[in-house]
Design an enzyme around this catalytic site. Structure first.
Site, PDB file in Angstrom:
ATOM      1  N   ASP A  58      42.975  40.641  41.175  1.00  0.00           N
ATOM      2  CA  ASP A  58      43.227  40.104  39.852  1.00  0.00           C
ATOM      3  C   ASP A  58      42.959  38.607  39.861  1.00  0.00           C
ATOM      4  OD1 ASP A  58      44.088  40.077  37.258  1.00  0.00           O
ATOM      5  OD2 ASP A  58      46.135  39.555  37.839  1.00  0.00           O
ATOM      6  N   THR A  91      40.657  36.942  33.042  1.00  0.00           N
ATOM      7  CA  THR A  91      40.665  35.657  33.736  1.00  0.00           C
ATOM      8  C   THR A  91      39.400  35.459  34.542  1.00  0.00           C
ATOM      9  OG1 THR A  91      42.193  36.856  35.118  1.00  0.00           O
ATOM     10  CG2 THR A  91      43.026  34.928  34.010  1.00  0.00           C
ATOM     11  N   THR A  92      39.028  36.506  35.280  1.00  0.00           N
ATOM     12  CA  THR A  92      37.837  36.382  36.109  1.00  0.00           C
ATOM     13  C   THR A  92      36.624  36.113  35.236  1.00  0.00           C
ATOM     14  OG1 THR A  92      38.860  38.044  37.496  1.00  0.00           O
ATOM     15  CG2 THR A  92      36.608  37.474  38.000  1.00  0.00           C
TER      16      THR A  92
END
Lengths: 535, 544
Positions: A58, A91-92
């Site tokens: 994550d 987020t990535t």
């Protein structure tokens, strides 16, 4: 240099040096997170200073746990964490998008382009993309009974990027059912009403959903029942222990009898309260097959526990505050703050209450409740890092379901949106833009492709091949995403790959803003004393 | 100009002192190597002929044991990947209480074979998919290998219990299993509830007393307390028991009390009323028929005096848990305050007596009719021998618990492993695609068990394995190693059986751990956190 005159200790980077430092940092962060994207992304092992292990895919967890020091990287990481706060996922993608924007800009800047022109182009492209996303999104109607299939598809898409496939598929159902359980029409969804409890036990695939509540403590008296059916539940927040008076009091007595009386008097108040509970119990539990459970947020002292145990009442003390709210939602009834005027209406009901002991830990399950509005996701796993990994994934999964319910729309995934948006920018928007800002639009459009590119890269495919086959297929008029097993174009709608609308929107919104800011920096100054290194 | 010189990439971004390892060579292979090292340590302790390890932990406590769970626990493994294996071993220990060594050694072997595959050019993701397929196939085969007719067993039949427990105990205390197993089985059967699934490990107690020898070990139906009686009465028989959780003394108020005395007369009277009060209470206890008073707290001098006078035996048990167990043993209900007990609240014991064993005064509480707590009294010459015996007993008791839940058994002495290896290899030939190599290697990993068993016993491993394969190919699927004679024999003749659940969880945890290690392709080791020395764990809440 002028700054040197003002402060001889200050450090300064200017013009291209400053710009390149920013670009390098963005690219560096992109490199770190790149391998995490998508279902085929790899796992990173983070080892904390104290030797604790964390395994994660994550992006958000990674950014939070890594002790980033570079100022530019911190800025990007903050944007990404903000992305997580607002939408719970992506987020990535945010970090990759920002990195790619910087990378594309670098090409043009090296050729002599002024950053300002690029930034103008970004702005135009961003607005156009946001307009495009409105047209591109697939609206879903969320009435009284939402379409479970769509929700499952969205949750599955998110979860598969965090966990391996078999486990992700299992969690999909859990997550969707949990959100639907706590959803009340017309009220905003409060995800806190889903309790996430973990047990270090068995395997990760034993994770399941409990319709009811799991408390991480047990009753405190050896003679209380370990398992009870048909339970009335009294949720309360009132002390059942002797409390010393605030003022400094003392007793005076001159013989033992008097002292006995004092002792009895001291207890009386608490005993009165216990008696009220017992009275209520006698009233509602007239038949022998029903039981009575008291769950108190405050303490219950041993004499009171003893009294309760003798009348067959199960008592739990020091429940967590957040569980008090959930208990009421799960079992019904209301939480009482005093034992005066207790009525049967205050009571909740659960079909089964039992205690589960795991080594030293005790858990109390409140199950088989009627019409629950709160539930528990019980995570199991053999060790802490597995549990932590599932926990992070479950949180993201819950968020994605909630987002879908709130947005009432989804976006086709597997890179389909990015390819479509890029083609739209290049084919339509770019032509309508006057002058050099066109270059900015083009850079933005190419940067979007980082998502399908990285997906392909992580699956061991040739990125150029993939992009070309995707764009050709798109220009034929089909909306396509990437099949990461084969590298062929697929229709994400058929495969059930959907992303959250709000996640994508947030990426498009925040990415260019931070990239523009970084591009427009022409001087980095570090003044003041450096705390870390002695000069 | 500090940041001008900064390198590109992740190095530039993190706090000083971090380490970043990525890719096959730096991360995957190094992780595998660390895990291999760990399993090299544990594997020599596998099986009945396993060697003991001497471990001295950070508190300078000495452990001499071949129990893998204890070894890895005290090693304080630092390497993150090896730690995953340790965690798998711990999970096995918590779940079943036995088979931790198999978990760690097997996971190590799987990773070692994975390394060979990686060097051959396979990608870790292919190995993972192969291993995942292999473990699910293994579970299938394992189901088929279950000994027929073992699904149901009489958990109260000592012979059946001993046969299932023997291999677990033998792997800890080889040669002593014939003596220990009946003891453990006896203790377990005594406390086995009507529904065996509710068997509680906590009900079998172990008391270690230095001195004597293994032959002096006994099982007591009831409890053995490691302290003396408080008063002068040291022995009672067929006695009713009153248990007071709060101590036997005069009652006191929570708020501070002051005795108000104005004259000498009052002073005299005060102590008289005090005395009268205590006497009244103790008399009430004695009148209720109780002969023994057990206190969870302090016993007041005056109360003791009256207890003596009314011929009450007084015991003090300060541990809350111990007191609770005592209540379970005798069927008493703990009363909070000193008062007249209800007849229902009284417990009963056949005999309570204090005795001196090996220089320690112990109180033995016997209850022939009860079936709630039993105690194994272990005798041995040194502390560390006793500790090791205790671990063997713990393993035995845990095995009993496991068999209460699932009584299925598998042939032991590596017969199951060879059969698994053989069948899994056949399965791998049927697979297409790259993961067949991984499945084949998974199968090969099972050979580790017979190899280690025979190596530890000083036999020629290769010879043994090849003859095992030959026997199994001929259809004798229950042939294992007879370590004493060094030949291959049918284990049903030797009656060496392993529990199905132990194997199931051990193999599954091992495969899980191996896959987890393989899945990692980057390791980021953070700098040590700032701040002073590590603080102690804050004192816990009032744990009951």
């Amino acid at each position: 240099m002028s700054l040197r005159v003002l402060n001889p200790n200050a450090e300064v980077l200017n013009k291209s040096a400053a710009l390149h430092m920013n670009i390098n940092a963005a690219k560096g962060l992109q490199d770190v997170l790149k391998t995490n994207l998508g279902p085929k992304g790899t796992i990173k092992m983070l080892v904390g200073g104290a030797g604790d292990i964390k395994l994660t895919k994550d992006g958000n967890t990674l950014l939070k746990e890594m002790q980033i020091q570079n100022p530019t990287a911190i800025m990007i990481a903050r944007t990404a964490v903000a992305q997580d706060d607002t939408s719970g996922d992506g987020t990535t993608s945010t970090v990759l998008f920002i990195g790619e924007l910087m990378k594309q800009s670098e090409r043009y800047i090296d050729e002599g382009m002024h950053p300002r022109v690029l930034v103008d182009g970004f702005e135009i492209a961003k607005r156009a993309t946001l307009e495009f996303i409105e047209k591109f999104k697939t609206p879903v109607v969320m009435g009284e009974t939402p379409d479970k299939e769509i929700l499952k598809m969205v949750a599955r898409t998110t979860l598969r990027t965090k966990l391996y496939e078999a486990l992700a598929d299992q969690l999909t159902d859990i997550v969707v059912n949990a959100v639907l359980c706590i959803r009340k029409p017309d009220d905003p969804i409060d995800l806190f009403m889903v309790e996430i409890m973990h047990m270090r036990h068995k395997f990760d695939v034993d994770t399941h959903l409990v319709e009811g509540l799991v408390l991480d403590h047990g009753s405190r008296h050896p003679d209380m029942k370990r398992r009870a059916e048909n339970c009335y539940i009294l949720t309360c927040n009132a002390s059942l222990e002797y409390e010393k008076s605030e003022i400094n009091a003392g007793f005076f007595y001159s013989n033992a009898e008097q002292r006995e009386k004092m002792v009895a008097a001291e207890r009386r108040q608490v005993d009165e309260r216990v008696k009220k509970i017992i009275e209520l119990k006698e009233k509602v539990c007239s038949s022998s097959d029903s039981n009575f459970v008291v769950i108190n947020q405050k303490g219950i002292d041993p004499p009171s526990l003893d009294l309760l145990a003798r009348t067959g009442i199960i008592a739990l003390r020091r429940a967590k505050r957040r569980n008090m709210e959930r208990l009421v939602l799960a079992c019904g009834g209301e939480a009482v703050n005093s034992f005066d005027n207790l009525t049967p209406d205050c009571l909740g009901w659960a079909g089964l209450v039992y205690e589960h002991v795991l080594g030293e830990e005790k858990y109390t399950f409140v199950e088989n409740v009627k019409n629950p509005h709160s539930c528990t996701i019980l995570i199991k796993g053999p060790n802490d890092h597995t549990i932590a990994q599932i926990k992070d994934a479950v949180r993201d999964g819950l968020r994605s379901v909630k987002n879908t319910l709130d947005d009432e729309a989804v976006i086709l995934g597997a890179g389909a949106f990015e390819v479509a948006a890029r083609q739209h920018l290049v084919n339509n928007v770019k032509k309508s833009v006057q002058g050099r800002a066109q270059v900015g639009v083009e850079a933005f459009a190419d940067a979007l492709l980082v998502i399908p590119k990285t997906l392909a890269e992580n699956s061991g495919l040739d990125t150029q091949d993939v992009i070309i086959s995707l764009t050709t297929e798109h220009d034929r008029g089909n909306i396509v995403g990437l099949n990461h097993h084969t590298g062929e174009p697929i229709d994400p709608q058929m495969e059930g790959i959907f992303d959250n609308y709000s996640v994508k929107r947030q990426i498009i919104n925040s990415g260019p803003v931070i990239a523009s800011q970084l591009l427009l920096v022409d001087e980095v100054i570090r003044a003041g004393r450096n705390m870390r290194k002695p000069s | 100009m500090v940041f001008q010189m900064q390198p590109y990439g992740i190095q530039a971004m993190l706090k000083e002192g971090h380490k970043h390892l990525s890719g096959l060579d730096e991360a995957v292979l190094r992780n595998i190597d660390a895990c291999k090292q760990l399993s090299v340590i544990t594997r020599t302790s596998l099986g009945p002929n396993g060697m003991n390890k001497m471990v001295i932990n950070h508190l300078d406590k000495l452990f001499v044991t071949n129990d893998a769970a204890t070894i890895v626990n005290e090693l304080e493994v630092q390497h993150p990947a090896a730690k995953i294996l340790v965690l798998a071993g711990k999970a096995q220990q918590e779940e079943i209480g036995d088979g931790a060594n198999l978990t760690i050694s097997f996971a190590g072997e799987l990773l070692q074979n994975a390394e060979e595959l990686i060097r051959m050019g396979l990608h870790p993701s292919e190995i993972i998919s192969g291993y995942t397929k292999a473990i699910s196939k293994t579970i299938e085969i394992l189901d088929e290998l279950v000994e027929k007719g073992s699904e149901s067993m009489d958990v109260c039949n000592e012979d059946e219990v001993v046969s299932r427990m023997k291999s677990a105990v033998a792997s800890k205390q080889f040669g002593l299993e014939d003596m220990l197993c009946p003891l453990i089985a006896d203790a377990c059967i005594q406390v086995c509830p009507k529904n065996p699934a509710n068997f509680n490990v906590d009900n079998v107690r172990v008391v270690k007393l230095v001195g004597g020898g293994l032959h002096n070990c006994t099982v007591v139906r009831g409890m053995v307390l490691k302290n003396d009686a408080v008063g002068s009465i040291k022995k009672v028989e067929k006695a009713k028991i009153a248990v007071f959780a709060g101590g036997v003394d005069t009652s006191a108020t929570e708020t501070k009390g002051t005795v108000l005395i104005q004259s000498a007369e009052q002073l005299e009277n005060y102590s008289k009323t005090e005395e009268a009060k205590v006497e009244e209470l103790i008399k009430a206890v004695a009148d209720s028929g109780a002969k023994v008073v057990v206190s969870g707290g302090a016993v007041g001098e005056m109360a003791l005096h009256f207890c003596e006078r009314y011929k009450l035996m007084v015991l003090k048990i300060s541990s809350k848990f111990e007191l609770r167990r005592f209540c379970r043993t005798t069927g008493a209900v703990a009363i909070l305050k000193l008062s007249q007990p209800n007849p229902d609240d009284l417990g009963y014991a056949d005999s309570i007596l204090t005795e001196e064993i090996g220089g320690v005064q112990v109180t033995i509480v016997k209850n022939e009719g009860g079936n709630s707590v039993s105690t194994v009294v272990l005798r041995g010459s040194t502390e560390s021998i006793l500790d090791d015996l205790e671990r063997a007993v713990d393993d035995g008791v845990n095995t009993y618990k496991a068999m209460c839940r699932d009584s299925r058994i598998l042939p032991g002495a590596a017969a199951t492993e060879i059969e698994l290896a053989r069948r899994l290899k056949e399965f791998s030939f049927k697979e297409t695609g790259l993961d067949q190599y991984a499945i084949a290697k998974f199968a090969e990993s099972f050979e580790m068990v017979p190899k280690i068993l025979s190596e530890n016993a000083g036999l020629n491993a290769m010879e043994i394995i090849s003859s095992l394969y030959a026997e199994h190919a001929a259809g004798n699927t229950k042939v294992g190693i007879d370590l004493e004679e060094g030949v291959c024999k049918d284990v049903s003749a030797l009656s060496i059986w392993d529990l199905y659940v132990t194997k199931f969880f051990a193999l599954k945890y091992a495969a899980d751990a191996a896959c987890t290690v393989l899945r990692v392709d980057q390791v980021i080791i953070m700098a040590k956190p700032a701040g002073g020395p590590k603080r102690d764990q804050p004192a816990g809440m009032d744990e009951d």
